[in-house]
Design a protein around this motif. Structure first.
Motif, mmCIF file in Angstrom:
data_model
loop_
_atom_site.group_PDB
_atom_site.id
_atom_site.type_symbol
_atom_site.label_atom_id
_atom_site.label_comp_id
_atom_site.label_asym_id
_atom_site.label_seq_id
_atom_site.Cartn_x
_atom_site.Cartn_y
_atom_site.Cartn_z
ATOM 1 N N MET A 87 0.800 -1.222 0.000
ATOM 2 C CA MET A 87 0.000 0.000 0.000
ATOM 3 C C MET A 87 0.838 1.280 0.000
ATOM 4 O O MET A 87 0.310 2.366 0.230
ATOM 5 C CB MET A 87 -0.930 -0.011 1.223
ATOM 6 C CG MET A 87 -1.999 -1.088 1.185
ATOM 7 S SD MET A 87 -3.226 -0.827 -0.103
ATOM 8 C CE MET A 87 -4.141 0.559 0.568
ATOM 9 N N ALA A 118 -0.512 3.730 -2.533
ATOM 10 C CA ALA A 118 -1.850 4.181 -2.147
ATOM 11 C C ALA A 118 -1.768 5.182 -1.002
ATOM 12 O O ALA A 118 -2.499 6.182 -0.987
ATOM 13 C CB ALA A 118 -2.710 2.981 -1.747
ATOM 14 N N MET A 170 -10.933 3.215 -2.005
ATOM 15 C CA MET A 170 -10.027 2.694 -3.022
ATOM 16 C C MET A 170 -10.273 1.211 -3.266
ATOM 17 O O MET A 170 -10.253 0.741 -4.414
ATOM 18 C CB MET A 170 -8.575 2.919 -2.605
ATOM 19 C CG MET A 170 -8.160 4.375 -2.514
ATOM 20 S SD MET A 170 -6.399 4.534 -2.065
ATOM 21 C CE MET A 170 -6.216 6.311 -2.005
ATOM 22 N N VAL A 171 -10.519 0.469 -2.193
ATOM 23 C CA VAL A 171 -10.795 -0.965 -2.334
ATOM 24 C C VAL A 171 -12.091 -1.179 -3.120
ATOM 25 O O VAL A 171 -12.163 -2.056 -3.988
ATOM 26 C CB VAL A 171 -10.881 -1.640 -0.956
ATOM 27 C CG1 VAL A 171 -11.329 -3.089 -1.092
ATOM 28 C CG2 VAL A 171 -9.539 -1.590 -0.241
ATOM 29 N N ALA A 184 -11.333 -0.481 -6.758
ATOM 30 C CA ALA A 184 -10.512 -1.551 -7.326
ATOM 31 C C ALA A 184 -11.332 -2.815 -7.530
ATOM 32 O O ALA A 184 -11.220 -3.481 -8.570
ATOM 33 C CB ALA A 184 -9.319 -1.826 -6.414
ATOM 34 N N ARG A 227 -5.393 -6.484 -6.167
ATOM 35 C CA ARG A 227 -4.104 -6.103 -5.586
ATOM 36 C C ARG A 227 -3.323 -5.213 -6.555
ATOM 37 O O ARG A 227 -2.755 -4.177 -6.161
ATOM 38 C CB ARG A 227 -3.290 -7.349 -5.261
ATOM 39 C CG ARG A 227 -1.925 -7.066 -4.628
ATOM 40 C CD ARG A 227 -1.125 -8.342 -4.478
ATOM 41 N NE ARG A 227 -0.820 -8.904 -5.784
ATOM 42 C CZ ARG A 227 -0.709 -10.212 -6.042
ATOM 43 N NH1 ARG A 227 -0.890 -11.088 -5.070
ATOM 44 N NH2 ARG A 227 -0.427 -10.632 -7.252
ATOM 45 N N LEU A 232 -4.698 -1.687 -6.599
ATOM 46 C CA LEU A 232 -4.382 -0.947 -5.380
ATOM 47 C C LEU A 232 -2.901 -0.562 -5.324
ATOM 48 O O LEU A 232 -2.540 0.468 -4.734
ATOM 49 C CB LEU A 232 -4.749 -1.775 -4.147
ATOM 50 C CG LEU A 232 -6.246 -1.937 -3.875
ATOM 51 C CD1 LEU A 232 -6.481 -2.963 -2.765
ATOM 52 C CD2 LEU A 232 -6.875 -0.596 -3.491
ATOM 53 N N PRO A 273 -2.361 2.926 -7.736
ATOM 54 C CA PRO A 273 -3.621 3.577 -7.402
ATOM 55 C C PRO A 273 -4.019 4.734 -8.323
ATOM 56 O O PRO A 273 -5.171 5.152 -8.295
ATOM 57 C CB PRO A 273 -3.393 4.075 -5.977
ATOM 58 C CG PRO A 273 -1.905 4.249 -5.883
ATOM 59 C CD PRO A 273 -1.326 3.168 -6.714
#
Length: 442
Positions: A250, A253, A276-277, A280, A431, A434, A437
């Motif tokens: 991360m 991110a 963000m999740v 994504a 993944r 993320l 980003p």
């Protein structure tokens, strides 16, 4: 009783916002109803004079009449019919006879005896709102119902209220026996053997379990909690689920969010990591149609829209409102939608459409420090994504151990539609998004 959610089978009248005889307009809020998902208000679908049929606290199946809106010329329905109808519906739902007072549910008011009256806890017709069990117990203990505050639905007096008012936690038969044969004041009554706590209609019941566990408090579930319990049990009993977990770097991110926070204003807040999740996951769902589907009745259902449910914890339940078309929305728009939905859920103002239509769900416990967990799949969906906490951990980069930021994500998937390789590919795509980003910002 209107259908206010796709899985609703019956509802409970919590509060009438208008009274019988009031003039209402089309679209005006008239009643608050407890459904299987949340407490919701219902708007009048016509203009006219309101005549209430089902009283506060009554539980009725979908389609049963709760009120009538007319021109005021029709005779008003008898107030006593509403509790009877509700009691009959409750008895039919439980396959239990509705006539005996001992078996009547306390969320439905039975007709009051003709000699009962009282101003407090009344139903507007001169009667005290109390369950049959509470009335019988009050008569046995000599409690004036008019002076008792009800804790049941709609302020209805239940058995525990009468016991509290009488200053005793003994059951009604024991209290009646003690009243019939009082013990001398100077003699201590022999200790009665402890009995297991018995579930008694009403919101909360306490008693000595007699099993070394001490006092037991039995809490009646709300309609929302009951449906959640049933659907989660259905999920675990019928879905052959499995899990796949991966760690997400991360660093990028975190850096992007710091830049967004620096540019944020009072009206334009920086998206959260959960936003963000969601973005994504939505983009990955578009690339993996089976992950954006569900298994039902021996067939796959593949959904054209990507609608992500976002789990929101309340004081007594977990509610999942929906971010619609999340794959087509910018990250900032998803952030605003998710924040607004969570606010309405916690304020009890979420609407039925906002709780329906999710094709996939994201559940995040990272704010509680949880590093990894497996959520329960919502029936009708191929999977659910569980998000853990963002952690500072030592990582190896270029042969050196350096500080890093990692987050664990886990997908629980239904093997009937999404096999292990497909779930792993979907999770790898989440993944990848993320970890790069900037691809989420558009």
């Amino acid at each position: 009783m209107p259908r206010l959610s796709d899985s609703m089978e019956e509802g409970t009248i919590i509060k009438w916002l208008k009274a019988s005889g009031d003039e209402v307009q089309r679209g005006e809020e008239i009643v608050e109803i407890e459904t299987d998902k949340a407490n919701m208000t219902y708007e009048a679908d016509a203009a006219g004079t309101l005549e209430i049929i089902a009283e506060e606290g009554a539980t009725l199946p979908i389609g049963d009449p709760i009120a009538r809106i007319g021109d005021g010329s029709e005779p008003a329905p008898a107030k006593r019919e509403a509790p009877k109808a509700a009691a009959a519906a409750a008895a039919a739902a439980t396959d239990a006879p509705a006539a005996p007072a001992e078996t009547a549910t306390e969320t439905v008011a039975a007709p009051a005896p003709s000699d009962d009256s009282g101003a407090s806890n009344g139903d507007g017709n001169g009667r005290v709102k109390a369950s049959p069990v509470a009335r019988r117990l009050a008569q046995e203990l000599g409690v004036d119902l008019a002076a008792v505050s009800g804790t049941g639905p709609g302020g209805r007096i239940v058995k525990s209220d009468v016991e509290d008012a009488a200053g005793t936690a003994k059951s009604a038969p024991a209290a009646a026996a003690a009243a019939a044969e009082p013990a001398p004041a100077a003699e201590a009554a022999p200790a009665a053997p402890a009995k297991p706590a018995k579930e008694i209609p009403g919101p909360v019941v306490s008693g000595d379990s007699g099993s070394g566990k001490g006092e037991v408090t039995i809490v009646e579930l709300t309609r929302t909690q009951t449906v959640i319990a049933r659907r989660m049990a259905e999920s675990k009993a019928t879905i052959p689920d499995y899990t796949v977990t991966t760690e997400v770097d991360m660093e990028a991110a975190v850096s992007l969010r710091e830049q967004m926070k620096a540019a944020a204003t009072e009206n334009l807040r920086a998206p959260s990591f959960n936003d963000m999740v969601v973005k994504a996951a939505a983009l990955a769902l578009r690339e993996f149609p089976k992950a954006n589907g569900g298994y039902r009745d021996g067939k796959w259902e593949l959904y054209s829209r990507v609608n992500v449910g976002v789990a929101v914890a309340t004081d007594d339940a977990l509610i999942v409102p929906t971010v619609f078309d999340a794959d087509k929305k910018a990250l900032g728009e998803i952030s605003r939608d998710a924040r607004a939905l969570a606010t309405r859920v916690r304020a009890g103002k979420i609407t039925p459409p906002e709780l329906s239509g999710a094709t996939f769900t994201v559940s995040n416990l990272g704010m509680f420090g949880t590093t990894e967990f497996t959520a329960v799949i919502v029936p009708g969906q191929a999977g659910i994504l569980s998000v853990g906490a963002l952690r500072d951990v030592p990582v190896v980069r270029g042969g050196q151990v350096v500080p890093g930021k990692r987050m664990s994500i886990t997908i629980a998937a239904d093997h009937r539609i999404l096999n292990g390789a497909e779930a792993a590919q979907f999770l790898a795509r989440v993944r990848e998004l993320l970890e790069t980003p900037f691809s989420l910002a558009f």
